[in-house]
Scaffold this motif. Structure first.
Motif, PDB file in Angstrom:
ATOM      1  N   LEU A  30       0.822  -1.206   0.000  1.00  0.00           N
ATOM      2  CA  LEU A  30       0.000   0.000   0.000  1.00  0.00           C
ATOM      3  C   LEU A  30       0.862   1.264   0.000  1.00  0.00           C
ATOM      4  O   LEU A  30       0.597   2.213  -0.755  1.00  0.00           O
ATOM      5  CB  LEU A  30      -0.920   0.015   1.226  1.00  0.00           C
ATOM      6  CG  LEU A  30      -2.122  -0.922   1.201  1.00  0.00           C
ATOM      7  CD1 LEU A  30      -2.772  -0.979   2.581  1.00  0.00           C
ATOM      8  CD2 LEU A  30      -3.141  -0.477   0.151  1.00  0.00           C
ATOM      9  N   THR A  31       1.894   1.268   0.837  1.00  0.00           N
ATOM     10  CA  THR A  31       2.772   2.434   0.941  1.00  0.00           C
ATOM     11  C   THR A  31       3.479   2.708  -0.380  1.00  0.00           C
ATOM     12  O   THR A  31       3.569   3.868  -0.822  1.00  0.00           O
ATOM     13  CB  THR A  31       3.807   2.231   2.063  1.00  0.00           C
ATOM     14  OG1 THR A  31       3.107   2.079   3.308  1.00  0.00           O
ATOM     15  CG2 THR A  31       4.747   3.411   2.168  1.00  0.00           C
ATOM     16  N   GLU A  32       3.946   1.653  -1.025  1.00  0.00           N
ATOM     17  CA  GLU A  32       4.610   1.794  -2.322  1.00  0.00           C
ATOM     18  C   GLU A  32       3.671   2.404  -3.368  1.00  0.00           C
ATOM     19  O   GLU A  32       4.114   3.118  -4.274  1.00  0.00           O
ATOM     20  CB  GLU A  32       5.091   0.431  -2.820  1.00  0.00           C
ATOM     21  CG  GLU A  32       6.266  -0.138  -2.062  1.00  0.00           C
ATOM     22  CD  GLU A  32       6.628  -1.541  -2.526  1.00  0.00           C
ATOM     23  OE1 GLU A  32       7.671  -2.045  -2.085  1.00  0.00           O
ATOM     24  OE2 GLU A  32       5.852  -2.131  -3.310  1.00  0.00           O
ATOM     25  N   ALA A  33       2.368   2.122  -3.218  1.00  0.00           N
ATOM     26  CA  ALA A  33       1.394   2.571  -4.216  1.00  0.00           C
ATOM     27  C   ALA A  33       0.768   3.923  -3.867  1.00  0.00           C
ATOM     28  O   ALA A  33      -0.187   4.357  -4.526  1.00  0.00           O
ATOM     29  CB  ALA A  33       0.304   1.518  -4.359  1.00  0.00           C
ATOM     30  N   GLY A  34       1.295   4.568  -2.831  1.00  0.00           N
ATOM     31  CA  GLY A  34       0.797   5.895  -2.484  1.00  0.00           C
ATOM     32  C   GLY A  34      -0.319   5.924  -1.454  1.00  0.00           C
ATOM     33  O   GLY A  34      -1.032   6.917  -1.321  1.00  0.00           O
ATOM     34  N   ILE A  55     -10.629  -2.658   2.336  1.00  0.00           N
ATOM     35  CA  ILE A  55     -10.570  -1.781   1.172  1.00  0.00           C
ATOM     36  C   ILE A  55     -11.511  -0.588   1.356  1.00  0.00           C
ATOM     37  O   ILE A  55     -11.165   0.560   1.037  1.00  0.00           O
ATOM     38  CB  ILE A  55     -10.921  -2.557  -0.111  1.00  0.00           C
ATOM     39  CG1 ILE A  55      -9.817  -3.587  -0.418  1.00  0.00           C
ATOM     40  CG2 ILE A  55     -11.085  -1.598  -1.292  1.00  0.00           C
ATOM     41  CD1 ILE A  55     -10.164  -4.532  -1.540  1.00  0.00           C
ATOM     42  N   SER A  56     -12.692  -0.859   1.892  1.00  0.00           N
ATOM     43  CA  SER A  56     -13.656   0.217   2.141  1.00  0.00           C
ATOM     44  C   SER A  56     -13.091   1.265   3.101  1.00  0.00           C
ATOM     45  O   SER A  56     -13.223   2.472   2.875  1.00  0.00           O
ATOM     46  CB  SER A  56     -14.956  -0.364   2.707  1.00  0.00           C
ATOM     47  OG  SER A  56     -15.877   0.649   3.027  1.00  0.00           O
ATOM     48  N   ARG A  64      -9.927   7.878  -2.305  1.00  0.00           N
ATOM     49  CA  ARG A  64      -9.718   7.430  -3.684  1.00  0.00           C
ATOM     50  C   ARG A  64      -9.782   5.910  -3.752  1.00  0.00           C
ATOM     51  O   ARG A  64      -9.668   5.225  -2.734  1.00  0.00           O
ATOM     52  CB  ARG A  64      -8.384   7.928  -4.258  1.00  0.00           C
ATOM     53  CG  ARG A  64      -7.140   7.512  -3.528  1.00  0.00           C
ATOM     54  CD  ARG A  64      -5.958   8.337  -4.037  1.00  0.00           C
ATOM     55  NE  ARG A  64      -4.722   8.045  -3.367  1.00  0.00           N
ATOM     56  CZ  ARG A  64      -3.774   7.230  -3.850  1.00  0.00           C
ATOM     57  NH1 ARG A  64      -3.935   6.647  -5.012  1.00  0.00           N
ATOM     58  NH2 ARG A  64      -2.648   7.057  -3.184  1.00  0.00           N
ATOM     59  N   THR A  65      -9.954   5.398  -4.943  1.00  0.00           N
ATOM     60  CA  THR A  65     -10.147   3.966  -5.147  1.00  0.00           C
ATOM     61  C   THR A  65      -8.841   3.195  -5.003  1.00  0.00           C
ATOM     62  O   THR A  65      -7.791   3.637  -5.484  1.00  0.00           O
ATOM     63  CB  THR A  65     -10.737   3.710  -6.557  1.00  0.00           C
ATOM     64  OG1 THR A  65     -11.982   4.405  -6.668  1.00  0.00           O
ATOM     65  CG2 THR A  65     -10.963   2.221  -6.789  1.00  0.00           C
ATOM     66  N   VAL A  66      -8.917   2.057  -4.354  1.00  0.00           N
ATOM     67  CA  VAL A  66      -7.772   1.144  -4.281  1.00  0.00           C
ATOM     68  C   VAL A  66      -7.820   0.254  -5.525  1.00  0.00           C
ATOM     69  O   VAL A  66      -8.775  -0.502  -5.714  1.00  0.00           O
ATOM     70  CB  VAL A  66      -7.819   0.278  -3.009  1.00  0.00           C
ATOM     71  CG1 VAL A  66      -6.669  -0.726  -3.009  1.00  0.00           C
ATOM     72  CG2 VAL A  66      -7.773   1.151  -1.756  1.00  0.00           C
ATOM     73  N   ILE A  71      -4.412  -5.087  -5.077  1.00  0.00           N
ATOM     74  CA  ILE A  71      -4.829  -6.204  -4.221  1.00  0.00           C
ATOM     75  C   ILE A  71      -4.266  -7.519  -4.757  1.00  0.00           C
ATOM     76  O   ILE A  71      -3.818  -8.374  -3.997  1.00  0.00           O
ATOM     77  CB  ILE A  71      -6.361  -6.270  -4.132  1.00  0.00           C
ATOM     78  CG1 ILE A  71      -6.918  -4.952  -3.577  1.00  0.00           C
ATOM     79  CG2 ILE A  71      -6.803  -7.437  -3.271  1.00  0.00           C
ATOM     80  CD1 ILE A  71      -6.351  -4.553  -2.224  1.00  0.00           C
ATOM     81  N   GLU A  72      -4.277  -7.668  -6.064  1.00  0.00           N
ATOM     82  CA  GLU A  72      -3.714  -8.885  -6.665  1.00  0.00           C
ATOM     83  C   GLU A  72      -2.217  -8.990  -6.382  1.00  0.00           C
ATOM     84  O   GLU A  72      -1.698 -10.084  -6.136  1.00  0.00           O
ATOM     85  CB  GLU A  72      -3.976  -8.910  -8.170  1.00  0.00           C
ATOM     86  CG  GLU A  72      -5.419  -9.197  -8.535  1.00  0.00           C
ATOM     87  CD  GLU A  72      -5.923 -10.503  -7.941  1.00  0.00           C
ATOM     88  OE1 GLU A  72      -5.215 -11.519  -8.047  1.00  0.00           O
ATOM     89  OE2 GLU A  72      -7.016 -10.494  -7.341  1.00  0.00           O
ATOM     90  N   LEU A  73      -1.521  -7.856  -6.419  1.00  0.00           N
ATOM     91  CA  LEU A  73      -0.097  -7.854  -6.112  1.00  0.00           C
ATOM     92  C   LEU A  73       0.134  -8.281  -4.662  1.00  0.00           C
ATOM     93  O   LEU A  73       1.066  -9.048  -4.381  1.00  0.00           O
ATOM     94  CB  LEU A  73       0.487  -6.470  -6.353  1.00  0.00           C
ATOM     95  CG  LEU A  73       1.975  -6.275  -6.014  1.00  0.00           C
ATOM     96  CD1 LEU A  73       2.844  -7.253  -6.815  1.00  0.00           C
ATOM     97  CD2 LEU A  73       2.402  -4.827  -6.276  1.00  0.00           C
ATOM     98  N   CYS A  74      -0.708  -7.797  -3.759  1.00  0.00           N
ATOM     99  CA  CYS A  74      -0.611  -8.216  -2.350  1.00  0.00           C
ATOM    100  C   CYS A  74      -0.753  -9.730  -2.233  1.00  0.00           C
ATOM    101  O   CYS A  74       0.016 -10.385  -1.519  1.00  0.00           O
ATOM    102  CB  CYS A  74      -1.699  -7.539  -1.518  1.00  0.00           C
ATOM    103  SG  CYS A  74      -1.361  -5.843  -1.049  1.00  0.00           S
ATOM    104  N   LYS A  75      -1.731 -10.275  -2.915  1.00  0.00           N
ATOM    105  CA  LYS A  75      -1.988 -11.720  -2.844  1.00  0.00           C
ATOM    106  C   LYS A  75      -0.806 -12.518  -3.397  1.00  0.00           C
ATOM    107  O   LYS A  75      -0.424 -13.556  -2.836  1.00  0.00           O
ATOM    108  CB  LYS A  75      -3.271 -12.059  -3.603  1.00  0.00           C
ATOM    109  CG  LYS A  75      -4.526 -11.524  -2.927  1.00  0.00           C
ATOM    110  CD  LYS A  75      -5.764 -11.864  -3.743  1.00  0.00           C
ATOM    111  CE  LYS A  75      -7.024 -11.325  -3.082  1.00  0.00           C
ATOM    112  NZ  LYS A  75      -8.250 -11.614  -3.872  1.00  0.00           N
TER     113      LYS A  75
END
Length: 222
Positions: A30-34, A55-56, A64-66, A71-75
């Protein structure tokens, strides 16, 4: 509890030590993605909650939208880390062998995740395919739906079920289902004392720190 007929286990944090791994990767990705957030903040805000709920919360916080690909990268990262680091909760394999009552799993995680982590830690066979997910019902924990669904599938009355949970969210769900709940809070858990109190406040009948204690506790409640 003379009519105890079924033990329902949460998965992450109860059967396997996946939560520290999940939280670390979630925070980093998440941090890497802003979406800057620390490991500690993830643990405090999201423990026991479904991915949809997490996510909500994030989208309301950052307005803003995640992205789905995040999420796929996290998985993907979780799968790799699990294969390198994941372990069964200390003592759980022995305890499951000792338990003679029917047992099953009810988790906020997906079936894919539950099956993967239980097979990886060699616990899958202990439940004979009796795995239930919040994805099977309308609402995740802290709503009681997945616990009521598990009891229904196992053909047991909710009041005759015992739930083993490590999160406030899960304890709230089991309590709302009118089930007996034991809280599990290992000493390694951050803020163990306050977490112990939080589990009791949420509805846990008792809280134990060592999984090897569970068979003895079951004898006291039968």
């Amino acid at each position: 509890m003379e009519n105890l007929e079924l033990i329902i286990f949460d998965c992450d944090g109860v059967l396997v030590n996946s939560e520290p791994i999940i939280n670390r990767i979630f925070a980093k990705t998440l941090t890497e993605a802003g979406f800057p957030i620390t490991h500690e903040e993830v643990t405090q805000k999201f423990i026991g909650k479904s991915l949809v709920t997490c996510i909500s919360i994030l989208e309301k916080t950052y307005e803003r939208t995640v992205p789905a690909e995040l999420i796929e990268l996290c998985k993907e990262r979780e799968m790799i880390a699990f294969q390198q680091e994941l372990q069964a909760t200390e003592g759980i394999a022995t305890v499951l062998e000792q338990i003679t009552l029917p047992k099953c799993v009810a988790s906020n995680s997906s079936h894919r995740h539950i099956q993967f982590v239980l097979k990886l830690t060699e616990l899958f066979h202990q439940f004979d395919g009796k795995l239930y997910s919040a994805y099977d019902v309308k609402r995740p924990k802290p709503y009681p739906d997945v616990y009521l669904y598990a009891a229904q599938q196992m053909e047991k009355a909710p009041e005759n079920c015992l739930v083993i949970e490590d999160s406030v969210t899960g304890v709230q769900a089991a309590s709302a289902a009118q089930m007996l709940v034991f809280g599990y809070a290992p000493q390694s858990h951050q803020g163990n004392s306050s977490h112990h109190d939080s589990l009791i406040a949420a509805g846990a009948k008792l809280v134990f720190e060592d999984m090897y204690q569970l068979p003895s506790l079951l004898k006291l409640w039968r």
